[in-house]
Scaffold this motif. Structure first.
Motif, PDB file in Angstrom:
ATOM      1  N   GLU A   1      22.009  29.534 -43.087  1.00  0.00           N
ATOM      2  CA  GLU A   1      20.935  28.383 -43.069  1.00  0.00           C
ATOM      3  C   GLU A   1      19.806  28.812 -42.775  1.00  0.00           C
ATOM      4  OE1 GLU A   1      20.284  23.904 -40.931  1.00  0.00           O
ATOM      5  OE2 GLU A   1      22.196  24.950 -40.896  1.00  0.00           O
ATOM      6  N   GLU A   2      19.548  29.710 -41.779  1.00  0.00           N
ATOM      7  CA  GLU A   2      18.205  30.345 -41.188  1.00  0.00           C
ATOM      8  C   GLU A   2      17.474  30.992 -42.057  1.00  0.00           C
ATOM      9  OE1 GLU A   2      21.018  29.642 -37.769  1.00  0.00           O
ATOM     10  OE2 GLU A   2      21.275  30.272 -39.916  1.00  0.00           O
ATOM     11  N   GLU A   3      18.498  31.483 -43.160  1.00  0.00           N
ATOM     12  CA  GLU A   3      17.948  32.449 -43.922  1.00  0.00           C
ATOM     13  C   GLU A   3      16.898  31.859 -44.885  1.00  0.00           C
ATOM     14  OE1 GLU A   3      19.511  36.546 -46.395  1.00  0.00           O
ATOM     15  OE2 GLU A   3      20.728  34.930 -45.765  1.00  0.00           O
ATOM     16  N   GLU A   4      17.160  30.625 -45.249  1.00  0.00           N
ATOM     17  CA  GLU A   4      16.432  29.717 -46.089  1.00  0.00           C
ATOM     18  C   GLU A   4      14.895  29.530 -45.611  1.00  0.00           C
ATOM     19  OE1 GLU A   4      18.880  29.775 -48.964  1.00  0.00           O
ATOM     20  OE2 GLU A   4      17.066  29.142 -49.370  1.00  0.00           O
ATOM     21  N   GLU A   5      14.637  29.653 -44.289  1.00  0.00           N
ATOM     22  CA  GLU A   5      13.360  29.459 -43.582  1.00  0.00           C
ATOM     23  C   GLU A   5      12.410  30.343 -44.255  1.00  0.00           C
ATOM     24  OE1 GLU A   5      14.098  28.200 -39.108  1.00  0.00           O
ATOM     25  OE2 GLU A   5      14.199  30.478 -39.739  1.00  0.00           O
ATOM     26  N   ASP A   6      11.166  29.833 -44.549  1.00  0.00           N
ATOM     27  CA  ASP A   6      10.188  30.421 -45.345  1.00  0.00           C
ATOM     28  C   ASP A   6       9.460  31.119 -43.952  1.00  0.00           C
ATOM     29  OD1 ASP A   6       7.821  31.385 -46.369  1.00  0.00           O
ATOM     30  OD2 ASP A   6       7.073  29.759 -47.219  1.00  0.00           O
ATOM     31  N   ILE A   7       9.605  32.233 -43.707  1.00  0.00           N
ATOM     32  CA  ILE A   7       8.989  32.939 -42.550  1.00  0.00           C
ATOM     33  C   ILE A   7       7.570  33.170 -42.738  1.00  0.00           C
ATOM     34  CG2 ILE A   7       9.012  35.055 -41.001  1.00  0.00           C
ATOM     35  CD1 ILE A   7      11.938  35.403 -41.851  1.00  0.00           C
ATOM     36  N   ALA A   8       7.148  33.564 -43.796  1.00  0.00           N
ATOM     37  CA  ALA A   8       5.478  33.757 -43.913  1.00  0.00           C
ATOM     38  C   ALA A   8       4.821  32.566 -43.701  1.00  0.00           C
ATOM     39  CB  ALA A   8       5.390  33.976 -45.435  1.00  0.00           C
ATOM     40  N   SER A   9       5.253  31.145 -43.829  1.00  0.00           N
ATOM     41  CA  SER A   9       4.496  30.224 -43.715  1.00  0.00           C
ATOM     42  C   SER A   9       4.521  29.857 -42.351  1.00  0.00           C
ATOM     43  CB  SER A   9       5.318  28.936 -44.429  1.00  0.00           C
ATOM     44  OG  SER A   9       6.581  28.563 -43.758  1.00  0.00           O
ATOM     45  N   LYS A  10       5.157  30.462 -41.481  1.00  0.00           N
ATOM     46  CA  LYS A  10       5.134  30.298 -40.100  1.00  0.00           C
ATOM     47  C   LYS A  10       4.002  30.818 -39.294  1.00  0.00           C
ATOM     48  CE  LYS A  10      10.042  28.993 -39.716  1.00  0.00           C
ATOM     49  NZ  LYS A  10       9.753  27.825 -39.693  1.00  0.00           N
ATOM     50  N   HIS A  11       2.732  31.253 -39.904  1.00  0.00           N
ATOM     51  CA  HIS A  11       1.623  32.175 -39.619  1.00  0.00           C
ATOM     52  C   HIS A  11       0.529  31.241 -39.953  1.00  0.00           C
ATOM     53  CE1 HIS A  11       4.813  35.040 -39.921  1.00  0.00           C
ATOM     54  NE2 HIS A  11       4.379  35.669 -39.108  1.00  0.00           N
ATOM     55  N   SER A  12      -0.389  31.060 -39.018  1.00  0.00           N
ATOM     56  CA  SER A  12      -1.620  30.464 -39.288  1.00  0.00           C
ATOM     57  C   SER A  12      -2.731  31.132 -38.352  1.00  0.00           C
ATOM     58  CB  SER A  12      -1.511  28.810 -38.546  1.00  0.00           C
ATOM     59  OG  SER A  12      -1.293  28.671 -37.359  1.00  0.00           O
TER      60      SER A  12
END
Length: 488
Positions: free
Chosen positions: A303-314
Motif C-alpha cells: 500500500e505504501e508503495e503507491e505513494e507518490d514520493i516526488a509530490s511530497k516535496h515543495s
C-alpha cells in the motif's frame, strides 16, 4: 423595576443538566446581591463556568456592596449576563462538555506525537551509528581506488528512451548509489555557472559580514556557518564554510544578504526551483522502475508503495518545505605542508557521511583544485571491511552528480541504499586552491511520513531532519535544536 422584571425570568430550579452539581441551583438575583464575594466565587467555580466568565470578573464580584455601587446601566449589563447564563446554562453544558473533550483529545495527540518522536529517535540513531562506525572501522579514512572498475556511472539523457533511462538510473542507484547526469532537463549548464558566480561572490566577502548578514540557525537549518559541522565519522570539524538556503520564508527572512543585491535572492530561488524539478523527475523514475521490477518478480504491491514520493516535496510553503540549497566553499590552506599535517590528524574537507534527504543534486566546478569528492557503497551492503572508495570526476562541464539519501533508502525498505561520500583533503598544489560546490537536498515536506524498515516505527520528515541536525551540530547548538525537537 429592572430587578423585579429580571427576577421573574431567572429560574430557581435544580441544574439537572450539570454533572457533579445537581444539589446546586442557578443563582437568583437575591443570592448574588446578598452573598459575600467568597460565596459568589464558590458558586461560580462549582458551576464550572470559569471559561464563561473569564472576560466578566464583575459577575464574580457581585456582592451586595459592589452591586449597590453600580450605575443602572452597569446593573442592567450585569443582570442581563446572569439571565443569559440562567437561560442557556443547561443547553451550554453539552457544548462546554464537548469543548472539554476536544481539548483533552488535543492534549492526548500532542503527548502521543512527542512520545512518537522520542521512540523514533533510535531510527535516526541507526543512520548516525553507520557514520560513527566509519571512524572506528577505519573505512572513513581509507584511500580511494583509482580504477575504472570502481567508477561512477554516467547517464546521458540525450540518447536513451524512457524505459531504458529508468533502468539505468535504478541500476546505478541500487548498486552504487551515486551517478552523474549529462544533458539532463530543467537545469542547464548556464544555470549552474550563473549560480556559481553568485556563490563565489558571497564567500569572497569578509567572514564578519557573512555572519552578520546571514546568521546561522541550526533549528532552521539556514544561514552562514564557518567550520561548525562535526561529522560523526571524524569527530572533527569539516574544513569548509557554507551558506544554507532552506526554502521557507520564515527561515530566510533575516538571512538573505542585503549587500549582495536583489539578484542574489531571485537567482537562487529560480535555481532551486529548477533543481527541484530535476530531483522530482529522478525520484519518480526510480519509484516507477522499482514498482515495475517488483511486479515482474511477482511481488504484491504494498500500500505504501503507491505513494507518490516526488509530490511530497515543495518550495516556500510555510510549515512544510524542507528542501535546501547549500553553497559550499572549501578555503585554501596557507601551505601544502599545513594540509598534509591536517590530513595526518584525521581531518577531511568534508567527513564521510550519508545525506539526510531523498536525493542530492551536487554541482561541481571543473577547474583544477575542485576535485576531491569520493563515494562508497553503504557498508550495510558489503560490510565495512569490503567497502571501497571511488573517485568522482569533476571535469565534465554541465554534469550533475546525484546520490541517494537516507530518506529514500527508508522509503524503499533498503532497496535503494544511501551512499557514503566525502571530500578528501587536498594533495600537493590543490591545497593552495579554493574548492567550490553546491548541493541541492530534496528533503520531503515536514508532515510527510517516512516509512521505516520492516518492524520499525515510521516518523515524519521533520522529526528525522531535526535528529540529524542534532547529530552534526550538537556541539554548538544542541540547546536550540533540542528545543525545536521538543516542540515537534
Amino acid at each position: 423595576k429592572i430587578q423585579e422584571k429580571i427576577l421573574q425570568r431567572i429560574p430557581s430550579r435544580p441544574c439537572k443538566g450539570r454533572r457533579r452539581m445537581k444539589e446546586l441551583h442557578f443563582p437568583v438575583l437575591e443570592d448574588l446581591v446578598s452573598n459575600s464575594f467568597e460565596e459568589n466565587e464558590t458558586i461560580f467555580s462549582k458551576l464550572s463556568v470559569r471559561k464563561h466568565f473569564a472576560s466578566r470578573p464583575d459577575l464574580i464580584l457581585a456582592s451586595s456592596t459592589v452591586f449597590a455601587r453600580l450605575r443602572m446601566s452597569e446593573r442592567a449589563m450585569l443582570l442581563k449576563s446572569v439571565v443569559d447564563f440562567a437561560r442557556g446554562g443547561v443547553e451550554e453544558e453539552g457544548e462546554e462538555e464537548k469543548e472539554r473533550e476536544e481539548e483533552e483529545e488535543k492534549e492526548k495527540k500532542k503527548k502521543r506525537k512527542k512520545m512518537s518522536a522520542i521512540e523514533n529517535s533510535h531510527i535516526v540513531d541507526q543512520d548516525v551509528d553507520t557514520e560513527s562506525k566509519l571512524l572506528t572501522s577505519g573505512l572513513g579514512l581509507k584511500r580511494a581506488l583509482n580504477d575504472s572498475a570502481n567508477s561512477v556511472p554516467v547517464i546521458d539523457f540525450s540518447n536513451l528512451d524512457s524505459d531504458l533511462l529508468d533502468a539505468k538510473l535504478y541500476d546505478a542507484a541500487s548498486n552504487v548509489g551515486f551517478f552523474a547526469l549529462v544533458n539532463a532537463p530543467f537545469v542547464e549548464k548556464e544555470d549552474i555557472d550563473r549560480q556559481f558566480e553568485f556563490s563565489e561572490k558571497f564567500f569572497a566577502r569578509a567572514k564578519a559580514v557573512k555572519e552578520q548578514e546571514s546568521p546561522y540557525d541550526a533549528k532552521l537549518n539556514s544561514g552562514y556557518e564557518y567550520k561548525l559541522q562535526v561529522r560523526p565519522s571524524t569527530q572533527l570539524k569539516d574544513e569548509k564554510e557554507s551558506f544554507q538556503v532552506t526554502a521557507k520564508e520564515s527561515s530566510m527572512e533575516t538571512r538573505w544578504p542585503k549587500d549582495m543585491g536583489p539578484d542574489f535572492e531571485a537567482n537562487t530561488r529560480e535555481f532551486m526551483g529548477k533543481s527541484l524539478e530535476l530531483a522530482k523527475m529522478v525520484i519518480a523514475r526510480l519509484q516507477r522502475e522499482r514498482r515495475r521490477r517488483r511486479r515482474a518478480q511477482g511481488g504484491e504491491e504494498e500500500e505504501e508503495e503507491e505513494e507518490d514520493i516526488a509530490s511530497k516535496h515543495s518550495l516556500w510553503v510555510e510549515n512544510e518545505s524542507q528542501c535546501t540549497l547549500r553553497m559550499i566553499h572549501y578555503p585554501p590552506f596557507d601551505s601544502v605542508e599545513e594540509a598534509e599535517d591536517q590530513a595526518k590528524m584525521g581531518y577531511m574537507r568534508a567527513g564521510a557521511h550519508t545525506d539526510w534527504c531523498n536525493v542530492t543534486l551536487l554541482y561541481q566546478r571543473t577547474e583544477f583544485g575542485n576535485g576531491g569528492l569520493e563515494c562508497a557503497a553503504n557498508p550495510r551492503r558489503d560490510g565495512f571491511e569490503n567497502t571501497e572508495w571511488a573517485q568522482i570526476d569533476h571535469t565534465n562541464p554541465g554534469a550533475i552528480t546525484v546520490n541517494i539519501g537516507d530518506m529514500l533508502s527508508r522509503w524503499t525498505n533498503g532497496d535503494l541504499l544511501s551512499n557514503l561520500h566525502r571530500v578528501r583533503m587536498p594533495e600537493g598544489e590543490e591545497a593552495l586552491k579554493s574548492r567550490h560546490s553546491m548541493a541541492f537536498f530534496a528533503q520531503a515536506d515536514e508532515s510527510a511520513v517516512i516509512r521505516a524498515y520492516p518492524g520499525q516505527e515510521s516518523l515524519t520528515a521533520k522529526e528525522y531532519i531535526l535528529g540529524r541536525i542534532r547529530s552534526n551540530y550538537g556541539g554548538t547548538t544542541d540547546k536550540a535544536v533540542m528545543a525545536a525537537a521538543a516542540a515537534v
